[in-house]
Structures are given as structure tokens and as C-alpha cells.
Design an enzyme around this catalytic site. Sequence first.
Site, PDB file in Angstrom:
ATOM      1  N   LYS A  22      -0.538   4.445  -0.081  1.00  0.00           N
ATOM      2  CA  LYS A  22      -0.959   3.443  -1.257  1.00  0.00           C
ATOM      3  C   LYS A  22      -2.076   3.009  -1.546  1.00  0.00           C
ATOM      4  O   LYS A  22      -3.069   2.808  -2.645  1.00  0.00           O
ATOM      5  CB  LYS A  22      -0.498   1.663  -0.124  1.00  0.00           C
ATOM      6  N   ASN A  23      -3.070   3.475  -0.675  1.00  0.00           N
ATOM      7  CA  ASN A  23      -4.691   3.360  -0.626  1.00  0.00           C
ATOM      8  C   ASN A  23      -5.190   4.642  -1.573  1.00  0.00           C
ATOM      9  O   ASN A  23      -6.584   3.941  -1.576  1.00  0.00           O
ATOM     10  CB  ASN A  23      -5.374   3.236   0.263  1.00  0.00           C
ATOM     11  N   ARG A  91      -5.648  -7.801  -2.446  1.00  0.00           N
ATOM     12  CA  ARG A  91      -7.079  -8.770  -3.043  1.00  0.00           C
ATOM     13  C   ARG A  91      -7.276  -6.499  -3.959  1.00  0.00           C
ATOM     14  O   ARG A  91      -8.134  -7.125  -4.498  1.00  0.00           O
ATOM     15  CB  ARG A  91      -7.682  -8.753  -1.664  1.00  0.00           C
ATOM     16  N   CYS A 115      -8.044 -13.174   3.734  1.00  0.00           N
ATOM     17  CA  CYS A 115      -6.815 -12.411   4.356  1.00  0.00           C
ATOM     18  C   CYS A 115      -7.192 -12.695   6.151  1.00  0.00           C
ATOM     19  O   CYS A 115      -8.071 -12.677   6.758  1.00  0.00           O
ATOM     20  CB  CYS A 115      -6.396 -11.086   4.069  1.00  0.00           C
ATOM     21  N   ARG A 120     -14.089 -10.591   4.287  1.00  0.00           N
ATOM     22  CA  ARG A 120     -12.797  -9.204   3.287  1.00  0.00           C
ATOM     23  C   ARG A 120     -14.391 -10.064   2.283  1.00  0.00           C
ATOM     24  O   ARG A 120     -13.307  -9.954   0.396  1.00  0.00           O
ATOM     25  CB  ARG A 120     -12.027  -8.585   2.570  1.00  0.00           C
ATOM     26  N   ASP A 303      -6.907   0.894   9.627  1.00  0.00           N
ATOM     27  CA  ASP A 303      -5.785   1.073  10.179  1.00  0.00           C
ATOM     28  C   ASP A 303      -4.761   1.847  10.918  1.00  0.00           C
ATOM     29  O   ASP A 303      -3.316   1.186  10.515  1.00  0.00           O
ATOM     30  CB  ASP A 303      -5.119   1.401   8.291  1.00  0.00           C
ATOM     31  N   ARG A 395       4.591  -4.192   2.285  1.00  0.00           N
ATOM     32  CA  ARG A 395       3.515  -3.989   1.246  1.00  0.00           C
ATOM     33  C   ARG A 395       2.951  -3.147   0.898  1.00  0.00           C
ATOM     34  O   ARG A 395       2.723  -2.348   0.211  1.00  0.00           O
ATOM     35  CB  ARG A 395       2.114  -5.211   1.573  1.00  0.00           C
TER      36      ARG A 395
HETATM   37  C1  EPZ Z   1      -9.702  -0.832   2.382  1.00  0.00           C
HETATM   38  O1  EPZ Z   1      -9.982  -2.076   2.028  1.00  0.00           O
HETATM   39  C2  EPZ Z   1      -8.170  -1.049   2.474  1.00  0.00           C
HETATM   40  N1  EPZ Z   1      -8.076  -0.876   1.127  1.00  0.00           N
HETATM   41  C3  EPZ Z   1      -7.864  -1.444   4.105  1.00  0.00           C
HETATM   42  O2  EPZ Z   1      -6.473  -1.153   4.017  1.00  0.00           O
HETATM   43  C4  EPZ Z   1      -8.857  -1.092   4.414  1.00  0.00           C
HETATM   44  O3  EPZ Z   1      -8.437  -1.186   6.277  1.00  0.00           O
HETATM   45  C5  EPZ Z   1     -10.642  -1.167   4.917  1.00  0.00           C
HETATM   46  O4  EPZ Z   1     -10.089  -0.423   3.716  1.00  0.00           O
HETATM   47  C6  EPZ Z   1     -11.358  -0.146   5.915  1.00  0.00           C
HETATM   48  O5  EPZ Z   1     -10.457   1.387   5.454  1.00  0.00           O
HETATM   49  C7  EPZ Z   1      -6.986  -0.258   0.018  1.00  0.00           C
HETATM   50  O6  EPZ Z   1      -7.998   0.867  -0.019  1.00  0.00           O
HETATM   51  C8  EPZ Z   1      -6.579  -1.096  -0.531  1.00  0.00           C
HETATM   52  P1  EPZ Z   1     -13.838  -2.841   3.325  1.00  0.00           P
HETATM   53  P2  EPZ Z   1     -11.487  -2.664   2.167  1.00  0.00           P
HETATM   54  O7  EPZ Z   1     -14.442  -2.981   1.580  1.00  0.00           O
HETATM   55  O8  EPZ Z   1     -11.919  -1.628   0.261  1.00  0.00           O
HETATM   56  C9  EPZ Z   1     -16.962  -5.836   4.020  1.00  0.00           C
HETATM   57  C10 EPZ Z   1      -4.537  -1.934   4.442  1.00  0.00           C
HETATM   58  O9  EPZ Z   1      -4.280  -1.887   5.679  1.00  0.00           O
HETATM   59  N2  EPZ Z   1     -17.373  -6.146   3.193  1.00  0.00           N
HETATM   60  O10 EPZ Z   1     -14.519  -0.604   3.189  1.00  0.00           O
HETATM   61  O11 EPZ Z   1     -11.737  -4.353   0.950  1.00  0.00           O
HETATM   62  C11 EPZ Z   1     -15.348  -5.588   4.990  1.00  0.00           C
HETATM   63  O12 EPZ Z   1     -15.602  -6.822   5.148  1.00  0.00           O
HETATM   64  C12 EPZ Z   1      -5.212  -2.304   3.801  1.00  0.00           C
HETATM   65  O13 EPZ Z   1      -3.671  -0.783   3.768  1.00  0.00           O
HETATM   66  C13 EPZ Z   1     -18.567  -6.181   3.110  1.00  0.00           C
HETATM   67  O14 EPZ Z   1     -18.848  -6.451   3.450  1.00  0.00           O
HETATM   68  O15 EPZ Z   1     -11.998  -2.857   3.105  1.00  0.00           O
HETATM   69  C14 EPZ Z   1     -15.345  -5.812   6.135  1.00  0.00           C
HETATM   70  O16 EPZ Z   1     -15.793  -6.178   7.313  1.00  0.00           O
HETATM   71  C15 EPZ Z   1      -6.087  -2.949   4.714  1.00  0.00           C
HETATM   72  N3  EPZ Z   1     -18.804  -6.479   1.362  1.00  0.00           N
HETATM   73  C16 EPZ Z   1     -15.993  -3.960   5.775  1.00  0.00           C
HETATM   74  O17 EPZ Z   1     -17.173  -4.261   4.703  1.00  0.00           O
HETATM   75  C17 EPZ Z   1     -17.884  -5.965   0.823  1.00  0.00           C
HETATM   76  O18 EPZ Z   1     -18.570  -5.989  -0.456  1.00  0.00           O
HETATM   77  C18 EPZ Z   1     -15.129  -2.342   5.469  1.00  0.00           C
HETATM   78  O19 EPZ Z   1     -14.175  -3.051   4.084  1.00  0.00           O
HETATM   79  C19 EPZ Z   1     -17.074  -4.831   1.054  1.00  0.00           C
HETATM   80  C20 EPZ Z   1     -16.777  -4.695   1.463  1.00  0.00           C
END
Ligand code: EPZ
Length: 417
Positions: A22-23, A91, A115, A120, A303, A395
Amino acid sequence: MDKIVIEGGIPLQGEVASSGAKNAALPILAATLLAPGIHHLSNVPNLADIRTAKKLLANLGVKFTDHEVLAVDTSRLTSCEAPYALVKTMRAAVLVLGPLVARAGEARVSLPGGCAIGARPINLHLKGLEEMGVRVTLKHGYVEAKVHRLHGAPIHLELPSVTGTENLMMAATLAAGTTVIHNAAQEPEVADLARFLVAMGAEIDGIGTDVLTIRGVQSLSPASHTIMPDRIEAATYLTAAAITQGEVTIRGVPCEHLTAVLDKFQEAGVRLAIEDSQLKVKPAKHLVGVDVMTHPYPGFPTDMQAQFMALMCIAEGASLITENIFEKRFMHVSELRRLGADIVVSGNHALVRGVRCLQGAPVMATDLRASASLVLAGLAAQGVTEVHRVYHLDRGYEQLEHKLSALGARIWRAKAD
Ligand code: EPZ
């Protein structure tokens, strides 16, 4: 709304294959916007989030022909707006921001709200785009981005954001000059996206590392790509085999992308045999509690935290689970407790004390991986477990109950009362 009903206590047996990731599919679908023409994507998983992503792209003028291979026609864009109605359900819709700005010089994307697992924010996405010359304004809950010509820039990500890295890498492919992204996310799905971009004609060095160098080109062309297998789905089936003391072979497992996970399962006593892309799981002689901390790749993936916690609920001894990525990713704890688990949460730590067995009960899913965790616990519990609000599960898992019942689980979908 549907629910999933499970009669637990049956050791799983047989073979199961993981679907496309998916990702990886979500950013790759967004990347098709970068080049007008017809792209061909294989092994795209049949998931609710993928259907949402296709709806979003159709809203922008993209046309789909969905056979064995998904044809994505991005010849004409009729809009540059990702509406709140779609972004609020997924998102990852924010991933159209970079491609739209690169292709059309503008984008209007609804700010994704928080969420269940955390706030996020997308500040790192926006900061990087501004460093590439994009004018970003926030108006009425929307990000409005405009640029005459993107230019390359050195970008230092404060956190190795997965979709942040993906958005900026996509935008950089058509920028004038070179962009270097430092502290880039190294998740395998980011590398799969990079390989698709290179197939389109992008010039990217450092794929799979935390420093990505992207030399902008004038234009990109449509390409074909096969989506990589889903490592989190595969590890979820690994957990299903381990938690039911079953003997299962999982096919199409990218084991090299799961070393941190496989190490933890073996440390807990689960017996694994890795043969190419096949993973054979045998019951642990003695399942013991082990500590785990989630980290960005190549660390233990957030995850898989909820799924591993379900396994630790019936291990002997204690397991200290530390969630370092998302601030609220313990929503499954209170529901696991309803099944008889002994878990105490303090801050971003959850202390799990293994119990002899879990008891089936009705529980409520709150997010994608929490729902998987509850299904896994239900497979091990004595009696009947009902997991409500399974739209969360749909999802990210393709026909989970069918794949599990093919392994001998007594599991079916029903209408919630
Ligand atoms: C991706 O989400 C994945 N989704 C998530 O999978 C996964 O849990 C996550 O990466 C971490 O591996 C997809 O790829 C579609 P991040 P993402 O930006 O990109 C902070 C699932 O279950 N952050 O790496 O949204 C954020 O709050 C989903 O399949 C900021 O502060 O995660 C978090 O604490 C859930 N500012 C950390 O970084 C930003 O601009 C990591 O978030 C961006 C992120």
C-alpha cells in the site's frame, strides 16, 4: 458497518502470499501526475486507500483502465485541487502536492487533520517546497502552493518523514538544478517510488540511503512498474502464525526489508526459515516476552508495533514496547485489555505482562494497524471475538479474513448490529 467475527484457538496451517505494498502504491500513483501519458502499474493491491487515491486522481482528470495491469492516463489534468472530502479519509492524499506543483506550478490541497495515532503535521513537506521556491499559503484549511519554476535546493529534514521525503523527491525531479535531501526516509517503499521515477526518466542517486540527490530534468515520460510486496502485510501474517502456534509459509516476503522484525520474532522464540522470498514459520517451543522500540527504517517499524504487542500479550514474561514515531499509537491497548491482556501504558512506553490466554470479547478498531492487532489477538483468544469498525482494516489489508480462513482460521465478516 461491518464487523469481523473470530472463533479463536485454531493453529493456522498452509500458505499465504502478500499483496502489493500500500505504502509504495500510494506515492507511485501520485507520481504518475509528473508525466502526461499512459503509465502501467502491476501488483497494485485492491484496498480502500487505493480506491480513494484513484478517486482523488480522477478528480484531477486522470483516467484509469483497471485490468490485470492498471493503466493510468495522466494526459490531461482538469484540476489541481485535492478536496477536504477525500483528504480527510486518507491523509496520504497530501502526496499529490509535490507532483502537482512540479507539473502545473500550482496545487490546492486540504490540510490533513490529525488522526487516531497522532497530530501528523506536514510542516516538513511545506518547508522543503518553500526551499525549492514554492509560495505556500494556508487558507481556510487548505494549502495553496504556487511556483513559476521550481529550483533545486539542499534540504535537511528535521525528521526522516516518509511522505515528506516522497513529496520533495517527486517535486525535485522536474526542478531546475539539483536537490539534495539529507536525513531522507530510507523505508523500502521510498526506494520503490524512486525506481519508478527513474523509469520515468528522473535522475536520482542515493536510492535506499538517507541522502537523496535529484538532478532536475526538463520532462518525464510515462513508465511501467511492478509494485513491491507489502512487508507489513507479510509480517502481519507472520504474527498470525506465531500467535496461534501454527505452521505457515508466507510467499513473496521481502525478507531483506524485515530484518529488524524477523530478529525480534526469533528473539521471542518463534522459529523461522528464510528461503529466497519465502518465510516458513514454525511454532515457538517457548514464546517469551522481548522488549521492542520503534524507529525509522531500518529499525523496527511503527506499523508493526500493534501487531507485535498482540503476540507479546500471550508470551511468557514481560515486554516493554516503546513507540518513538507517533505520539498516540497505543489506541489498541484498551481494546486488548478487553480481551484479558495485562498492559500498562506510561508515556510512549507500554509494559505488557504475558497472560496464559486471552478471552474473546467485542472490541472496537480505531486505526489500521490497531484493527490488525485485534484480529490477531482474536485468533489466539478462547471463544468469540468481534472486531467492530473494520473499515479501518479494509484500508490496508486485501481480503484479510479470506486469507486467514484459507489458513484454517474460523473468521468471517458480518453486518454489525
Ligand atoms: C508513513 O506515514 C506511512 N504512510 C505510515 O503508514 C507510517 O506509519 C509512517 O510513514 C512511519 O513509517 C504512508 O506511507 C502512506 P512520517 P507519514 O511523515 O509519512 C512527524 C500505515 O499504517 N512529521 O514518516 O505520514 C510525524 O508526526 C501508515 O500504513 C512531522 O512532524 O509518516 C511523525 O511523528 C500509518 N512533520 C513522524 O514525523 C512532517 O511534516 C514520522 O511521520 C511530517 C512528519
